[in-house]
Design a protein around this motif. Structure first.
Motif, PDB file in Angstrom:
ATOM      1  N   HIS A  77      92.235 -28.672  71.982  1.00  0.00           N
ATOM      2  CA  HIS A  77      91.666 -27.378  71.591  1.00  0.00           C
ATOM      3  C   HIS A  77      91.535 -27.292  70.072  1.00  0.00           C
ATOM      4  O   HIS A  77      90.504 -26.814  69.557  1.00  0.00           O
ATOM      5  CB  HIS A  77      92.561 -26.244  72.103  1.00  0.00           C
ATOM      6  N   CYS A  78      92.535 -27.780  69.349  1.00  0.00           N
ATOM      7  CA  CYS A  78      92.477 -27.737  67.882  1.00  0.00           C
ATOM      8  C   CYS A  78      91.393 -28.672  67.345  1.00  0.00           C
ATOM      9  O   CYS A  78      90.714 -28.353  66.358  1.00  0.00           O
ATOM     10  CB  CYS A  78      93.841 -28.105  67.294  1.00  0.00           C
ATOM     11  N   MET A  79      91.201 -29.809  68.000  1.00  0.00           N
ATOM     12  CA  MET A  79      90.100 -30.701  67.606  1.00  0.00           C
ATOM     13  C   MET A  79      88.759 -30.002  67.813  1.00  0.00           C
ATOM     14  O   MET A  79      87.848 -30.111  66.982  1.00  0.00           O
ATOM     15  CB  MET A  79      90.153 -31.997  68.417  1.00  0.00           C
ATOM     16  N   ARG A  80      88.653 -29.307  68.934  1.00  0.00           N
ATOM     17  CA  ARG A  80      87.425 -28.548  69.235  1.00  0.00           C
ATOM     18  C   ARG A  80      87.189 -27.467  68.180  1.00  0.00           C
ATOM     19  O   ARG A  80      86.044 -27.248  67.747  1.00  0.00           O
ATOM     20  CB  ARG A  80      87.547 -27.924  70.624  1.00  0.00           C
ATOM     21  N   LEU A  81      88.256 -26.790  67.766  1.00  0.00           N
ATOM     22  CA  LEU A  81      88.130 -25.764  66.718  1.00  0.00           C
ATOM     23  C   LEU A  81      87.621 -26.376  65.424  1.00  0.00           C
ATOM     24  O   LEU A  81      86.777 -25.790  64.725  1.00  0.00           O
ATOM     25  CB  LEU A  81      89.489 -25.095  66.470  1.00  0.00           C
ATOM     26  N   LEU A  82      88.140 -27.542  65.073  1.00  0.00           N
ATOM     27  CA  LEU A  82      87.736 -28.194  63.834  1.00  0.00           C
ATOM     28  C   LEU A  82      86.246 -28.527  63.850  1.00  0.00           C
ATOM     29  O   LEU A  82      85.530 -28.287  62.868  1.00  0.00           O
ATOM     30  CB  LEU A  82      88.569 -29.468  63.616  1.00  0.00           C
ATOM     31  N   VAL A  83      85.758 -29.073  64.974  1.00  0.00           N
ATOM     32  CA  VAL A  83      84.335 -29.402  65.097  1.00  0.00           C
ATOM     33  C   VAL A  83      83.484 -28.131  65.033  1.00  0.00           C
ATOM     34  O   VAL A  83      82.454 -28.083  64.346  1.00  0.00           O
ATOM     35  CB  VAL A  83      84.068 -30.166  66.417  1.00  0.00           C
ATOM     36  N   SER A 390     106.467 -34.953  62.558  1.00  0.00           N
ATOM     37  CA  SER A 390     106.911 -33.584  62.251  1.00  0.00           C
ATOM     38  C   SER A 390     106.400 -33.113  60.898  1.00  0.00           C
ATOM     39  O   SER A 390     105.964 -31.968  60.745  1.00  0.00           O
ATOM     40  CB  SER A 390     108.446 -33.509  62.271  1.00  0.00           C
ATOM     41  N   VAL A 391     106.444 -33.996  59.890  1.00  0.00           N
ATOM     42  CA  VAL A 391     106.117 -33.577  58.524  1.00  0.00           C
ATOM     43  C   VAL A 391     104.623 -33.342  58.344  1.00  0.00           C
ATOM     44  O   VAL A 391     104.192 -32.287  57.872  1.00  0.00           O
ATOM     45  CB  VAL A 391     106.611 -34.626  57.501  1.00  0.00           C
ATOM     46  N   SER A 392     103.808 -34.324  58.718  1.00  0.00           N
ATOM     47  CA  SER A 392     102.388 -34.219  58.367  1.00  0.00           C
ATOM     48  C   SER A 392     101.467 -33.976  59.553  1.00  0.00           C
ATOM     49  O   SER A 392     100.515 -33.204  59.455  1.00  0.00           O
ATOM     50  CB  SER A 392     101.942 -35.489  57.630  1.00  0.00           C
ATOM     51  N   SER A 393     101.743 -34.627  60.681  1.00  0.00           N
ATOM     52  CA  SER A 393     100.847 -34.463  61.828  1.00  0.00           C
ATOM     53  C   SER A 393     100.840 -33.024  62.334  1.00  0.00           C
ATOM     54  O   SER A 393      99.822 -32.542  62.847  1.00  0.00           O
ATOM     55  CB  SER A 393     101.257 -35.422  62.955  1.00  0.00           C
ATOM     56  N   SER A 394     101.974 -32.332  62.212  1.00  0.00           N
ATOM     57  CA  SER A 394     102.043 -30.931  62.638  1.00  0.00           C
ATOM     58  C   SER A 394     100.997 -30.089  61.918  1.00  0.00           C
ATOM     59  O   SER A 394     100.321 -29.251  62.521  1.00  0.00           O
ATOM     60  CB  SER A 394     103.433 -30.354  62.360  1.00  0.00           C
ATOM     61  N   PHE A 395     100.852 -30.311  60.620  1.00  0.00           N
ATOM     62  CA  PHE A 395      99.913 -29.515  59.834  1.00  0.00           C
ATOM     63  C   PHE A 395      98.468 -29.849  60.208  1.00  0.00           C
ATOM     64  O   PHE A 395      97.651 -28.947  60.440  1.00  0.00           O
ATOM     65  CB  PHE A 395     100.140 -29.757  58.340  1.00  0.00           C
ATOM     66  N   LEU A 396      98.149 -31.135  60.263  1.00  0.00           N
ATOM     67  CA  LEU A 396      96.764 -31.526  60.512  1.00  0.00           C
ATOM     68  C   LEU A 396      96.316 -31.203  61.920  1.00  0.00           C
ATOM     69  O   LEU A 396      95.171 -30.799  62.148  1.00  0.00           O
ATOM     70  CB  LEU A 396      96.590 -33.029  60.248  1.00  0.00           C
ATOM     71  N   ALA A 397      97.206 -31.393  62.900  1.00  0.00           N
ATOM     72  CA  ALA A 397      96.805 -31.262  64.302  1.00  0.00           C
ATOM     73  C   ALA A 397      96.990 -29.863  64.860  1.00  0.00           C
ATOM     74  O   ALA A 397      96.241 -29.456  65.752  1.00  0.00           O
ATOM     75  CB  ALA A 397      97.595 -32.261  65.158  1.00  0.00           C
ATOM     76  N   LEU A 398      97.973 -29.098  64.362  1.00  0.00           N
ATOM     77  CA  LEU A 398      98.292 -27.807  64.976  1.00  0.00           C
ATOM     78  C   LEU A 398      98.171 -26.604  64.040  1.00  0.00           C
ATOM     79  O   LEU A 398      97.784 -25.522  64.478  1.00  0.00           O
ATOM     80  CB  LEU A 398      99.715 -27.840  65.549  1.00  0.00           C
ATOM     81  N   ILE A 399      98.519 -26.767  62.781  1.00  0.00           N
ATOM     82  CA  ILE A 399      98.603 -25.604  61.888  1.00  0.00           C
ATOM     83  C   ILE A 399      97.260 -25.298  61.227  1.00  0.00           C
ATOM     84  O   ILE A 399      96.793 -24.150  61.230  1.00  0.00           O
ATOM     85  CB  ILE A 399      99.705 -25.816  60.825  1.00  0.00           C
ATOM     86  N   PHE A 400      96.613 -26.314  60.652  1.00  0.00           N
ATOM     87  CA  PHE A 400      95.386 -26.074  59.895  1.00  0.00           C
ATOM     88  C   PHE A 400      94.185 -25.637  60.740  1.00  0.00           C
ATOM     89  O   PHE A 400      93.451 -24.721  60.332  1.00  0.00           O
ATOM     90  CB  PHE A 400      95.018 -27.316  59.076  1.00  0.00           C
ATOM     91  N   PRO A 401      93.891 -26.266  61.916  1.00  0.00           N
ATOM     92  CA  PRO A 401      92.679 -25.882  62.652  1.00  0.00           C
ATOM     93  C   PRO A 401      92.614 -24.406  63.050  1.00  0.00           C
ATOM     94  O   PRO A 401      91.572 -23.766  62.847  1.00  0.00           O
ATOM     95  CB  PRO A 401      92.699 -26.803  63.884  1.00  0.00           C
ATOM     96  N   PRO A 402      93.689 -23.787  63.597  1.00  0.00           N
ATOM     97  CA  PRO A 402      93.606 -22.350  63.902  1.00  0.00           C
ATOM     98  C   PRO A 402      93.415 -21.489  62.656  1.00  0.00           C
ATOM     99  O   PRO A 402      92.674 -20.502  62.686  1.00  0.00           O
ATOM    100  CB  PRO A 402      94.954 -22.046  64.579  1.00  0.00           C
ATOM    101  N   ILE A 403      94.076 -21.881  61.556  1.00  0.00           N
ATOM    102  CA  ILE A 403      93.900 -21.144  60.301  1.00  0.00           C
ATOM    103  C   ILE A 403      92.454 -21.254  59.827  1.00  0.00           C
ATOM    104  O   ILE A 403      91.860 -20.276  59.349  1.00  0.00           O
ATOM    105  CB  ILE A 403      94.874 -21.674  59.223  1.00  0.00           C
ATOM    106  N   LEU A 404      91.872 -22.463  59.988  1.00  0.00           N
ATOM    107  CA  LEU A 404      90.489 -22.670  59.574  1.00  0.00           C
ATOM    108  C   LEU A 404      89.533 -21.775  60.366  1.00  0.00           C
ATOM    109  O   LEU A 404      88.587 -21.215  59.797  1.00  0.00           O
ATOM    110  CB  LEU A 404      90.103 -24.143  59.757  1.00  0.00           C
ATOM    111  N   GLU A 405      89.783 -21.594  61.660  1.00  0.00           N
ATOM    112  CA  GLU A 405      88.917 -20.707  62.447  1.00  0.00           C
ATOM    113  C   GLU A 405      89.042 -19.269  61.958  1.00  0.00           C
ATOM    114  O   GLU A 405      88.038 -18.548  61.856  1.00  0.00           O
ATOM    115  CB  GLU A 405      89.255 -20.783  63.931  1.00  0.00           C
ATOM    116  N   LEU A 406      90.254 -18.831  61.637  1.00  0.00           N
ATOM    117  CA  LEU A 406      90.441 -17.471  61.118  1.00  0.00           C
ATOM    118  C   LEU A 406      89.693 -17.288  59.808  1.00  0.00           C
ATOM    119  O   LEU A 406      89.060 -16.251  59.572  1.00  0.00           O
ATOM    120  CB  LEU A 406      91.929 -17.187  60.930  1.00  0.00           C
TER     121      LEU A 406
END
Length: 463
Positions: A77-83, A390-406
């Motif tokens: 879903h987050c990948m879809r949001l990014l696209v 935990s350190v970096s993949s969390s941000f790229l895969a889960l945190i940033f895409p929803p924020i980007l949609e907002l």
């Protein structure tokens, strides 16, 4: 002449819509549906897949697969949001395509009080891309050293008989030197590998590596399926304190979001990318859940940081380790390409033509030495995977895409309260996973190093 007539520029040299159409369809050959699918699978299948049986152990035989499925759905879903956001912003900015960092930058420009700092959005995403990709490279050093060390130590006693004893399978009868010295042995060939000026030169080797890794996975599946011990008496739910380690390993495995936009941008028909995404990630999620569950059922509490470390001491499965190691060795150059393309060009702009090649090679060498040094400092495969996830993949895969949609749609009335709540919830899950996973991984690293220190000096204290 056709190219010149179709090209126009506006403001800051941004290409207009006609150029976008020309570049994507008429001006260059794009990748087909099948080619893009293969690249997507390759970008998501690596060392993370082999660490998932241990992740399922940390979560439990029932909770682990369910959690992997949920994480797979959220990651896709987050990948879809990014696209989706990239499409909207590239159309708005009249750009042919956007990188992850550029999408975040233009998304921040939609918010008046963030507009002045929009460059920081791009820099932040690029920073996490660098951390993630160099983290992958650290994992590769540890993976290569652990597996080659095991093959070398067991070489004199390796047979053609593959018997199951439900422990860490390869019997070490001829101890060799420390795994960190193996990492140093890999350093020169890896440095030479990343000197490759163009990834196209690695294409034949990459194809061979993919075939080898595929054959290895088939044999790993076969062995695990045919050696499951019945009755299965394994915890259905793991310990709560181990669940953050599961999260880190799982999100490390699912972190293919960095390749999503490059693959979509290079397709001959970019509008066909979403079906590729759903099909490819469906296959990936199935592989993750099945190998994680089957591997844990086969080896139980003895499962290692990589399932290859549990394979028996026979030539068939020692060759499996060597084949997978060759695939990971070649993949190192592909993962290294991303941070190199972000970090090196700005330096090259400040260097005279005479020194460009030496400085380029020097910077590549320094970056590889840096990743090797980090791997030497933390030579624990399972914990390195969990920490990087935990350190970096969390941000790229889960945190940033929803924020980007907002950020992208907040001024356009396209965000309903449920959508906003969903995005906030996904980002919070990522943030909690980041905090808990990082803390537990670091705590475990410190504890294991302390234990090794005690074991090293205990003979002297007894005397």
């Amino acid at each position: 002449m056709m190219a010149t007539s179709d090209v126009d520029t506006r403001g800051e040299g941004r290409p207009t819509r006609p150029q976008r159409t020309y570049e994507r369809i008429g001006g260059r050959e794009g990748t087909s549906f099948c080619q893009t699918l293969i690249h997507l699978l390759k970008g998501n299948i690596g060392t993370g897949l082999l660490g998932l049986p241990l992740a399922v152990k940390n979560a439990g035989l029932v909770l682990g697969p369910i959690s992997l499925l949920c994480m797979g759905v959220i990651a896709v879903h987050c990948m879809r949001l990014l696209v989706k956001c990239s499409h909207h912003l590239s159309a708005k900015m009249d750009r042919p395509s956007l990188s992850y960092g550029e999408a975040m930058e233009y998304g921040m420009e939609n918010v008046s009080w963030l507009r002045r700092h929009s460059q920081w959005g791009k820099h932040t995403v690029n920073l996490f891309l660098i951390i993630t990709q160099l983290g992958f490279c650290c994992v590769y050093f540890v993976f290569l050293s652990d597996n080659i060390k095991q093959v070398v130590e067991a070489a004199n006693t390796t047979t053609f008989s593959c018997q199951m004893n439900y422990t860490n399978q390869t019997q070490v009868l001829v101890p060799s030197f420390d795994s960190r010295l193996y990492m140093l042995c890999f350093l020169p060939p890896i440095i030479l590998l990343v000197f490759t000026p163009d990834l196209r030169y690695l294409a034949p080797l990459s194809l061979v590596a993919n075939l080898m890794m595929t054959a290895s996975l088939v044999l790993i599946y076969f062995y695990s399926l045919t050696n499951i011990k019945y009755p299965i008496d394994l915890p259905k739910v793991g310990r709560a304190k181990d669940y953050p380690l599961f999260f880190g390993t799982a999100i490390f495995a699912f972190e293919g979001i960095g390749v999503v936009l490059p693959l979509e941008n290079k397709m001959e028909r970019p509008q066909g990318f979403i079906p590729v995404l759903y099909l490819g990630m469906g296959i990936v999620t199935f592989l993750y859940i099945s190998l994680g569950t089957i591997g844990y059922m086969c080896f139980g509490e003895h499962i290692g940081g990589s399932i290859t470390l549990n394979l028996p001491n026979c030539w068939t499965y020692q060759v499996v380790k060597l084949l997978y190691c060759f695939g990971i060795f070649i993949t190192f150059a592909l993962q290294f390409y991303v941070p190199a393309e972000i970090l090196i060009p700005p330096v090259m702009e400040r260097v005279s033509q005479r020194w460009k090649t030496p400085v380029n090679l020097l910077l590549r060498s320094v970056m590889v030495v840096f990743t090797c040094a980090l791997a030497v400092l933390i030579p624990e495969l399972d914990l390195v995977i969990s920490l990087v996830g935990s350190v970096s993949s969390s941000f790229l895969a889960l945190i940033f895409p929803p924020i980007l949609e907002l950020l992208t749609f907040h001024t356009e009335g396209a965000l309903s309260p449920p959508v906003t709540a969903k995005n906030v919830a996904i980002s919070l899950i990522g943030l909690i996973g980041f905090l808990a996973g990082t803390y537990i991984a670091v705590e475990q690293i410190v504890a294991r190093n302390a234990l090794k220190h005690v074991e090293t000096f205990s003979p002297f204290s007894v005397q």
